[in-house]
Design an enzyme around this catalytic site. Structure first.
Site, PDB file in Angstrom:
ATOM      1  CG  HIS A 190      34.085 -33.475 -15.755  1.00 54.22           C
ATOM      2  ND1 HIS A 190      34.886 -33.590 -16.611  1.00 54.22           N
ATOM      3  CD2 HIS A 190      33.167 -33.222 -17.217  1.00 54.22           C
ATOM      4  CE1 HIS A 190      35.421 -34.295 -17.384  1.00 54.22           C
ATOM      5  NE2 HIS A 190      34.640 -33.638 -18.220  1.00 54.22           N
ATOM      6  CG  HIS A 242      40.937 -32.328 -24.121  1.00 58.08           C
ATOM      7  ND1 HIS A 242      40.118 -30.329 -24.334  1.00 58.08           N
ATOM      8  CD2 HIS A 242      40.039 -32.577 -23.714  1.00 58.08           C
ATOM      9  CE1 HIS A 242      39.506 -30.135 -23.083  1.00 58.08           C
ATOM     10  NE2 HIS A 242      39.321 -31.662 -22.867  1.00 58.08           N
TER      11      HIS A 242
END
Length: 275
Positions: A217, A243
């Site tokens: 990540h 997002h």
């Protein structure tokens, strides 16, 4: 599971059409609370709920549970299962800047990989791909050969089941192709372990940890940080990362602020004044 909770789970699953993971999270969080307290959630007051949730010391975990509880009570109030609009306050979380690596740090890690083996080619391609695409590790590991369309990646297994198209740097495409050519076996799966089955999240973590000392990540954070540092528009970065909200992407604006601060300290004549 109480009748009200069953109705809520049906609501988020059918009416709101949330992803399976989201529905499972709601169901797990709320049914566990009912089971531990021995009462339907609708009958519990705020004090009882906070007492039950007090065991979660991690504030992010606690807030996720609180979010589930608040969503449930909001549903109950709107559907007149409850006369009171209960809303529990979230725990304050200090803002932590995302950890990231510079391109040079990533290159240094890549230089440690022995590319004379199929495993080395895979590890090299995986790290480059994660940094070049900014994908979540789940999205990356779900990749199939047909998802690479020229120099574009079609992210089909995105969080919230929202597909997107992401351009990929040629160097990452070349590394991926070198690995796939050596792999030879065309079973549709891109990232495989030594057994020939799909690479697991744990294995991917071990790979990035071995060469870079970070989780996969962090490469996603590094991707976003590189774009922001290079002057990319925040909404473009939002789209590339997948997002849902621009607020999530705004965490990376600390890079812009830091660059501005360093520029001022170097260039402005008053920055070096001593009072």
């Amino acid at each position: 599971m109480s009748n009200e909770l069953e109705a809520f789970i049906e609501y988020v699953s059918v009416i709101k059409a949330l992803s399976k993971k989201s529905v499972q999270a709601y169901s797990s969080d709320l049914s566990a609370l009912e089971e531990s307290l021995g009462k339907p959630l609708i009958e519990l007051d705020s004090a009882s709920l906070f007492s039950a949730l007090g065991k979660y010391k991690n504030r992010r975990t606690l807030n996720r549970k609180l979010s589930s509880v608040n969503a449930f009570f909001d549903f109950c109030y709107k559907n007149r299962f409850s006369d009171e609009k209960t809303k529990l306050k979230f725990s304050k979380i200090p803002k932590l800047l995302p950890k990231f690596l510079s391109y040079k740090e990533i290159q240094n890690g890549l230089n440690l990989i022995d590319k004379s083996t199929i495993t080395g080619l895979r590890d090299y391609a995986l790290i480059l791909f994660l940094y070049a695409s900014g994908t979540r590790i789940s999205e990356c590991l779900a990749l199939k050969r047909e998802d690479i369309e020229g120099e574009w990646l079609h992210v089909r297994h995105a969080k919230g089941e929202k597909e997107r198209m992401v351009p990929i740097a040629k160097v990452a495409i070349k590394a991926l192709q070198s690995y796939l050519d050596e792999k030879k076996r065309d079973d549709g799966v891109v990232w495989s372990n030594y057994k020939g089955t799909r690479l697991s999240r744990i294995s991917a973590y071990k790979i990035t940890q071995k060469y870079l000392g970070v989780s996969p990540h962090v490469l996603r954070h590094s991707y976003a940080t590189s774009l922001i540092s290079g002057g990319a528009d925040l909404r473009v970065v939002q789209e590339l990362l997948g997002h849902a909200s621009l607020l999530t992407t705004q965490i990376y604006t600390h890079i812009q602020k830091q660059d501005l601060k360093e520029t001022l300290e170097v260039c402005h004549p008053m920055a070096k004044e001593i009072l």
